[in-house]
Design a protein around this motif. Sequence first.
Motif, PDB file in Angstrom:
ATOM      1  N   ASP A  18     -13.477  -0.157  -8.291  1.00  0.00           N
ATOM      2  CA  ASP A  18     -13.269  -1.670  -7.663  1.00  0.00           C
ATOM      3  C   ASP A  18     -13.427  -2.531  -9.175  1.00  0.00           C
ATOM      4  N   ALA A  68     -25.028   2.521  -1.407  1.00  0.00           N
ATOM      5  CA  ALA A  68     -24.568   1.386  -0.392  1.00  0.00           C
ATOM      6  C   ALA A  68     -25.793   1.729   0.653  1.00  0.00           C
ATOM      7  N   ASP A 100     -21.948   4.994  -3.780  1.00  0.00           N
ATOM      8  CA  ASP A 100     -20.679   4.420  -3.842  1.00  0.00           C
ATOM      9  C   ASP A 100     -20.157   4.407  -5.190  1.00  0.00           C
ATOM     10  N   GLN A 137     -23.636  -6.100  -4.322  1.00  0.00           N
ATOM     11  CA  GLN A 137     -22.506  -5.970  -5.170  1.00  0.00           C
ATOM     12  C   GLN A 137     -23.294  -5.413  -6.401  1.00  0.00           C
ATOM     13  N   SER A 157     -16.561   4.331  -5.768  1.00  0.00           N
ATOM     14  CA  SER A 157     -15.112   3.910  -5.611  1.00  0.00           C
ATOM     15  C   SER A 157     -14.865   2.944  -6.672  1.00  0.00           C
ATOM     16  N   PRO A 174      -6.573   3.778   1.306  1.00  0.00           N
ATOM     17  CA  PRO A 174      -7.048   2.833   1.597  1.00  0.00           C
ATOM     18  C   PRO A 174      -7.208   1.984   0.129  1.00  0.00           C
ATOM     19  N   ILE A 175      -6.310   1.400  -0.510  1.00  0.00           N
ATOM     20  CA  ILE A 175      -6.393   0.897  -1.898  1.00  0.00           C
ATOM     21  C   ILE A 175      -5.805  -0.687  -1.642  1.00  0.00           C
ATOM     22  N   SER A 181      -9.056  -2.396  -5.702  1.00  0.00           N
ATOM     23  CA  SER A 181     -10.179  -1.907  -5.051  1.00  0.00           C
ATOM     24  C   SER A 181      -9.934  -0.558  -3.996  1.00  0.00           C
ATOM     25  N   ALA A 182     -10.614   0.583  -4.301  1.00  0.00           N
ATOM     26  CA  ALA A 182     -10.176   1.524  -3.467  1.00  0.00           C
ATOM     27  C   ALA A 182     -11.575   2.176  -2.914  1.00  0.00           C
ATOM     28  N   TYR A 183     -11.429   2.615  -1.410  1.00  0.00           N
ATOM     29  CA  TYR A 183     -12.509   2.823  -0.649  1.00  0.00           C
ATOM     30  C   TYR A 183     -12.843   4.427  -0.560  1.00  0.00           C
ATOM     31  N   PHE A 184     -12.617   4.984  -1.906  1.00  0.00           N
ATOM     32  CA  PHE A 184     -12.851   6.327  -1.847  1.00  0.00           C
ATOM     33  C   PHE A 184     -13.133   6.551  -3.296  1.00  0.00           C
ATOM     34  N   ARG A 188       0.867  -1.088  -0.047  1.00  0.00           N
ATOM     35  CA  ARG A 188       0.136  -0.060   0.098  1.00  0.00           C
ATOM     36  C   ARG A 188       0.982   0.998   0.100  1.00  0.00           C
TER      37      ARG A 188
END
Length: 217
Positions: free
Chosen positions: A170, A156, A166, A131, A168, A88-89, A187-190, A83
Amino acid sequence: MPQSIQLKLRKHYRLCIVGLMAALFLARCGFSSTPRGVDVRPITSLKFTARPDFLNRVQRQLGGNAADWSKNGVGYLVYRLPRDGDTPIFRNIEVYLEDSLKKQYVYDDFRSVQEVYLHMRQVFTTPGSGQSWKLYREQDAGAEKWFISFQEAHFATNHGMPMWWDNSPDIYIGVVKQNVFIGISYSAYFPSWDWSYTRSINKDILFAADVLSKAAL
């Protein structure tokens, strides 16, 4: 019906209407983090047939840092790329090897990388269970094939109520090269609005291609 229950039902109804209106608005102005610009050619252009010690050679190229689910050279490795700080990736590279003579399981109940390909394609192109996976592009040439999938922008939810939009990135890439299956995930969480994540994915593809080519020598 008691007045208190009527008030609760009206409040719930108003919340549902607000959530629906917000969903429609964001669906019109938002967009998915698609794999536009992702280039799989560094891997698909490779020419090799993996030998029985291929996974061991891949592991050496990765400094012994891949999780190893292989037995007697058959099975798979999963390598999580480092990372970048606390960003958060999560980026993974998976390498699966079959050996038709040994008839061993490559992954779960699958004995061939073609079966692994079909399984991963189903998992990463089928929406459901919160999903929103969708097939982006696929090329099937029999023994060698590949697909790219991504999660569409979606709401979400929490207990059925929309909570946030969402968007982000993915993304999943699956490639079959003869007796090898390669999976690359990001996968990114932003949210990302500048498509910079495609450059990161392409770097991961180049890294995987370099590892595979050196391991096959």
